[in-house]
Design an enzyme around this catalytic site. Structure first.
Site, PDB file in Angstrom:
ATOM      1  N   TYR A   1       0.251  -0.047  10.784  1.00 24.00           N
ATOM      2  CA  TYR A   1      -0.141  -0.428   9.424  1.00 24.00           C
ATOM      3  C   TYR A   1       0.993  -0.133   8.447  1.00 24.00           C
ATOM      4  CZ  TYR A   1      -2.758  -0.496   5.024  1.00 24.00           C
ATOM      5  OH  TYR A   1      -3.182  -0.763   3.737  1.00 24.00           O
TER       6      TYR A   1
ATOM      7  N   SER B   1       0.841  -1.194   0.000  1.00 22.91           N
ATOM      8  CA  SER B   1       0.000   0.000   0.000  1.00 22.91           C
ATOM      9  C   SER B   1       0.874   1.242   0.000  1.00 22.91           C
ATOM     10  CB  SER B   1      -0.876   0.003   1.254  1.00 22.91           C
ATOM     11  OG  SER B   1      -1.506   1.246   1.445  1.00 22.91           O
TER      12      SER B   1
END
Length: 304
Positions: free
Chosen positions: A177, A151
């Site tokens: 994350y 990501s």
């Protein structure tokens, strides 16, 4: 040389594999019951691949499998190393395509049975153990691809080797994350270095901004705050079909023959990240020394 293709941000998974024949190839897609996993599986199956969906919710995955004409479903909880071992131990025959697609984003602090921070345990260590356990099957394919779905969130944080699991520093969901998504890229770098000689090529990617179940822990206000803080308050969202395009490209397109150890976005290899932007790849995510260090730590963790 930077890898470019005729495809881009608006391309769909079906478009990037149009005319591609994956007949005789077997694929495993994690997180195949929702989001871009569904569309990745659909495109691979439409191209002729025998697709197996790996998911925690096998009932939902079975419905998806019927819809996209996948071959079958296997249970998998990436935060549970026992579940990973059950899958890898039961797999028979070659595996041509492994799409490490499942993930969790910005969840409250949680820990796996081993005490690992749950985003790192799920997004990285689970997939690390899965790919490593399936390596004999990948080698047996005599030309396999592993796709690591990362990501742009990797720009939030490098892997903080001194305290990966937030045992001493204060937990922050986006930093957790971010380091897990950086780990997904570093995995591709080192796995490709180790495995490409056996015909196993590994690449990572950013699918783009897509509204899926991945955001279940993030309310609208928090998402807007984050986008504003990163200088992109109104991003152009992709459809799930567009979001799956780069995954499908790396998994099955002949345009990527011989390519490994790289990071892609919008169906093309990404350039270096420029300060103040949310595109490109951070230098720390492609650092071979960091990739080798993470590999050693990961091996130690999953062999407990």
């Amino acid at each position: 040389m930077t890898v470019t293709t005729p495809f881009g941000k608006a391309s769909t998974a079906a478009e990037v594999l149009a005319g591609v024949d994956l007949g005789g190839k077997r694929a495993l897609v994690t997180g195949g019951a929702s989001g871009i996993g569904v569309e990745t599986a659909r495109a691979l199956a439409a191209a002729g691949a025998e697709v197996t969906l790996a998911a925690r919710d096998v009932t939902a995955a079975a419905r998806v499998a019927a819809e996209v004409k996948a071959h079958g479903v296997v249970p998998l909880d990436l935060a549970d190393q026992g579940s990973v071992r059950e899958l890898t131990g039961a797999w028979e025959g070659p595996l041509h395509i492994l799409v490490n697609n499942a993930g969790v984003m910005a969840r409250p602090l949680g820990r796996s049975p081993e005490g690992w921070e749950l985003q790192f345990a799920t997004n990285h260590l689970g997939h690390f153990a899965l790919a490593s356990g399936l390596l004999p099957a990948l080698r047996a394919a005599h030309g396999a691809r592993v796709v690591s779905v990362s990501s742009a969130g990797h720009l939030f944080s490098p892997v903080v080797f001194d305290d990966i699991h937030f045992e001493r520093r204060e937990y922050e969901p986006w930093s957790a994350y971010g380091q897990s998504k950086t780990a997904n890229i570093l995995f591709a770098v080192e796995a490709n270095r180790r495995w490409s000689g056996d015909g196993v090529l590994v690449n990572a990617l950013h699918p783009g901004s897509i509204q899926t179940n991945l955001q279940r822990y993030v309310d609208a206000a928090e998402l807007q705050r984050l986008r504003a803080a990163t200088g992109n308050p109104n991003p152009e969202l992709k459809t799930v079909e567009q979001g799956a395009a780069t995954s499908a490209l790396l998994a099955g397109s002949p345009l990527l023959d011989g390519v490994g150890g790289r990071y892609f976005e919008n169906c093309n290899e990404a350039g270096p990240n420029q300060p103040g932007t949310r595109t490109g790849v951070a230098a720390y995510a492609l650092d071979p020394d960091a990739a080798a260090r993470l590999w050693t730590i990961s091996e130690q963790e999953v062999s407990r």
